[in-house]
Design an enzyme around this catalytic site. Structure first.
Site, PDB file in Angstrom:
ATOM      1  CD  GLU A 168      -3.906  -7.947   1.983  1.00 48.60           C
ATOM      2  OE1 GLU A 168      -4.972  -7.270   2.488  1.00 48.60           O
ATOM      3  OE2 GLU A 168      -2.748  -7.707   1.945  1.00 48.60           O
ATOM      4  CD  GLU A 180      -2.903  -1.084   2.310  1.00 48.59           C
ATOM      5  OE1 GLU A 180      -2.822  -0.380   3.211  1.00 48.59           O
ATOM      6  OE2 GLU A 180      -3.459  -2.228   2.528  1.00 48.59           O
TER       7      GLU A 180
HETATM    8  O1  G3I Z   1      -1.038  -9.526  18.636  1.00 44.17           O
HETATM    9  C1  G3I Z   1      -1.809  -8.296  19.374  1.00 44.17           C
HETATM   10  C2  G3I Z   1      -2.024  -8.926  20.600  1.00 44.17           C
HETATM   11  O2  G3I Z   1      -0.860  -9.027  21.086  1.00 44.17           O
HETATM   12  C3  G3I Z   1      -2.688  -7.669  21.464  1.00 44.17           C
HETATM   13  O3  G3I Z   1      -3.046  -8.026  22.633  1.00 44.17           O
HETATM   14  C4  G3I Z   1      -4.068  -7.180  20.533  1.00 44.17           C
HETATM   15  C5  G3I Z   1      -4.690  -6.062  21.240  1.00 44.17           C
HETATM   16  O4  G3I Z   1      -4.125  -4.871  21.034  1.00 44.17           O
HETATM   17  O5  G3I Z   1      -3.547  -6.639  19.357  1.00 44.17           O
HETATM   18  C6  G3I Z   1      -3.011  -7.929  18.532  1.00 44.17           C
HETATM   19  O6  G3I Z   1      -2.568  -7.407  17.325  1.00 44.17           O
HETATM   20  C7  G3I Z   1      -3.519  -7.197  16.655  1.00 44.17           C
HETATM   21  C8  G3I Z   1      -3.337  -8.114  15.203  1.00 44.17           C
HETATM   22  O7  G3I Z   1      -4.537  -7.704  14.091  1.00 44.17           O
HETATM   23  C9  G3I Z   1      -3.143  -9.510  15.393  1.00 44.17           C
HETATM   24  O8  G3I Z   1      -4.450  -9.857  15.792  1.00 44.17           O
HETATM   25  C10 G3I Z   1      -3.679  -5.626  16.056  1.00 44.17           C
HETATM   26  O9  G3I Z   1      -4.323  -5.004  17.425  1.00 44.17           O
HETATM   27  C11 G3I Z   1      -4.795  -5.528  15.044  1.00 44.17           C
HETATM   28  O10 G3I Z   1      -4.693  -4.114  14.458  1.00 44.17           O
HETATM   29  C12 G3I Z   1      -4.502  -6.343  13.885  1.00 44.17           C
HETATM   30  O11 G3I Z   1      -5.408  -6.059  12.592  1.00 44.17           O
HETATM   31  C13 G3I Z   1      -4.953  -6.564  11.629  1.00 44.17           C
HETATM   32  C14 G3I Z   1      -4.586  -5.218  10.324  1.00 44.17           C
HETATM   33  O12 G3I Z   1      -4.213  -5.809   9.294  1.00 44.17           O
HETATM   34  C15 G3I Z   1      -3.686  -4.386  11.060  1.00 44.17           C
HETATM   35  O13 G3I Z   1      -2.392  -5.218  10.948  1.00 44.17           O
HETATM   36  C16 G3I Z   1      -5.853  -7.297  10.797  1.00 44.17           C
HETATM   37  O14 G3I Z   1      -6.159  -8.801  11.773  1.00 44.17           O
HETATM   38  C17 G3I Z   1      -5.548  -7.726   9.370  1.00 44.17           C
HETATM   39  O15 G3I Z   1      -6.774  -8.518   8.850  1.00 44.17           O
HETATM   40  C18 G3I Z   1      -5.321  -6.631   8.508  1.00 44.17           C
HETATM   41  O16 G3I Z   1      -4.778  -6.892   7.301  1.00 44.17           O
HETATM   42  C19 G3I Z   1      -4.583  -5.819   6.386  1.00 44.17           C
HETATM   43  C20 G3I Z   1      -3.393  -6.253   5.447  1.00 44.17           C
HETATM   44  O17 G3I Z   1      -2.333  -6.489   6.269  1.00 44.17           O
HETATM   45  C21 G3I Z   1      -3.075  -5.162   4.390  1.00 44.17           C
HETATM   46  N1  G3I Z   1      -4.248  -4.759   3.681  1.00 44.17           N
HETATM   47  C22 G3I Z   1      -5.555  -4.718   4.364  1.00 44.17           C
HETATM   48  C23 G3I Z   1      -5.799  -5.630   5.445  1.00 44.17           C
HETATM   49  C24 G3I Z   1      -7.197  -5.322   6.123  1.00 44.17           C
HETATM   50  O18 G3I Z   1      -6.928  -4.133   6.837  1.00 44.17           O
END
Ligand code: G3I
Length: 342
Positions: free
Chosen positions: A253, A138
């Protein structure tokens, strides 16, 4: 992953040879992988490629300069490879996964050193196990007609556009056999914003290739808004143009955003099937995709409901399996299309 490659040979595609002409993949989340056997089983049942969804992102992998938390991703990658599946990496650089300690670095020389060290360390750790990476994710502006070509990210502000070729060249040096991908969203629909995003992507890939930068494929994320129109001709032309410069295309994705679909599960699933078919028709018209990867497998765990909930509060239905791991009607036809590569 079992791809025996000669010295200097780049992985010919992003996934191990599969029982399907076009491998089907799934992005898996460690927090569910670790505790839900049915979740693990679903990925083994349906996927040719199983990849960490979040565990290789800079923020989760490297919470501080001296800590590389490889364990969660290693569990997933080892699980995939030990069951004869492929796996791939997402992602070295992404505005949405940049830790605060990196954002605090404003000195270009220091940030460049961090970029190089991170990619070298991570690519080296997975060399031979992951044969493909989303190197940058992105980097195109959300709305190029309004904002210019590139997204305003920390990497761009401090290092300029050169951070993109630098990332690719660093990854290629660290793992010469890895297939290197540039990944982005909203390349799928009708309209001037998506036209501009596709044109920007194509121009960037051409420019990188002309400069000798190893870009092997484009990741078209495929987060499909079921109420938006897929631009068949534009995607077909985009895929064909990439093929003409020896660049592959991955649906990287795939899931369905059905927040504007009226009715209930039957209408949601019908709209999802229509959107997936329209996307595949368009992609195959340009080139055979290297893989189609779903962003999760079951509605039980998806980012979509939290980010784009349905106005009536009813559950979203973004993925091939419902929350009880039952197949959606559109999943079988999808797998059949990938089996036959059309
Ligand atoms: O692993 C931590 C955990 O230790 C902590 O307790 C918890 C609460 O804060 O957070 C956990 O991390 C989370 C992570 O997913 C794993 O579950 C993050 O907060 C959360 O923001 C993260 O969300 C992901 C998001 O990207 C941001 O990285 C989504 O699952 C994931 O589906 C989404 O994927 C993105 C692609 O990478 C890029 N394209 C868009 C897509 C959708 O947004």
């Amino acid at each position: 992953m079992g791809l025996a490659l000669a010295a200097g040979e780049v992985a010919p595609t992003i996934a191990a040879p599969a029982r399907r002409r076009v491998p089907f993949g799934g992005a898996i989340q460690a927090e569910h992988f670790d505790v839900d056997p049915e979740y693990r089983k679903a990925f083994l049942t349906y996927c040719d490629l199983i990849m960490p969804m979040n565990e290789l992102k800079f923020d989760l992998l490297r919470p501080s300069p001296d800590v590389f938390s490889f364990e969660p991703a290693d569990r997933i990658v080892d699980f995939a490879l030990s069951h004869g599946k492929g796996s791939r990496g997402h992602c070295f650089l992404w505005w949405g996964g940049t830790p605060d300690w990196v954002k605090a670095i404003t000195d270009p020389k220091r940030l460049e050193a961090v970029l190089i060290e991170h990619i070298e360390t991570v690519a080296d750790h997975y060399a031979g196990r992951l044969t493909s990476w989303d190197v940058v994710n992105e980097v195109i502006a959300n709305d190029p007609p309004q904002e210019g070509a590139l997204r305003d990210t920390h990497w761009l502000r401090v290092l300029g556009p050169r951070h993109i070729p630098l990332a690719f060249l660093t990854a290629a040096k660290a793992d010469p056999k890895a297939r290197l991908v540039i990944n982005d969203y909203d390349l799928e629909y009708v309209g001037p914003r998506c036209d501009a995003r596709r044109a920007t992507m194509l121009a960037m890939v051409r420019q990188l290739k002309d400069a000798g930068v190893p870009v092997h494929a484009v990741g078209m994320q495929g987060h499909l808004y079921a109420d938006l129109q897929i631009d068949h001709d534009a995607i077909a032309a985009f895929g064909a143009a990439l093929k003409a410069i020896d660049v592959g295309l991955i649906v990287s994705e795939l899931d369905i955003i059905d927040w504007h679909i009226e009715g209930g599960p039957a209408e949601q699933d019908a709209a999802a099937g229509k959107a997936v078919n329209a996307l595949l028709d368009a992609v195959f018209a340009g080139q055979q995709p290297e893989a189609v990867i779903a962003w999760g497998l079951t509605d039980r765990y998806s980012w979509v409901g939290g980010a784009m909930p349905r106005p009536d509060g009813t559950p979203v239905r973004p993925l091939p399996l419902d929350e009880h791991y039952r197949r959606k009607a559109w999943f079988g036809p999808l797998l059949d299309r990938l089996k036959h590569g059309r």
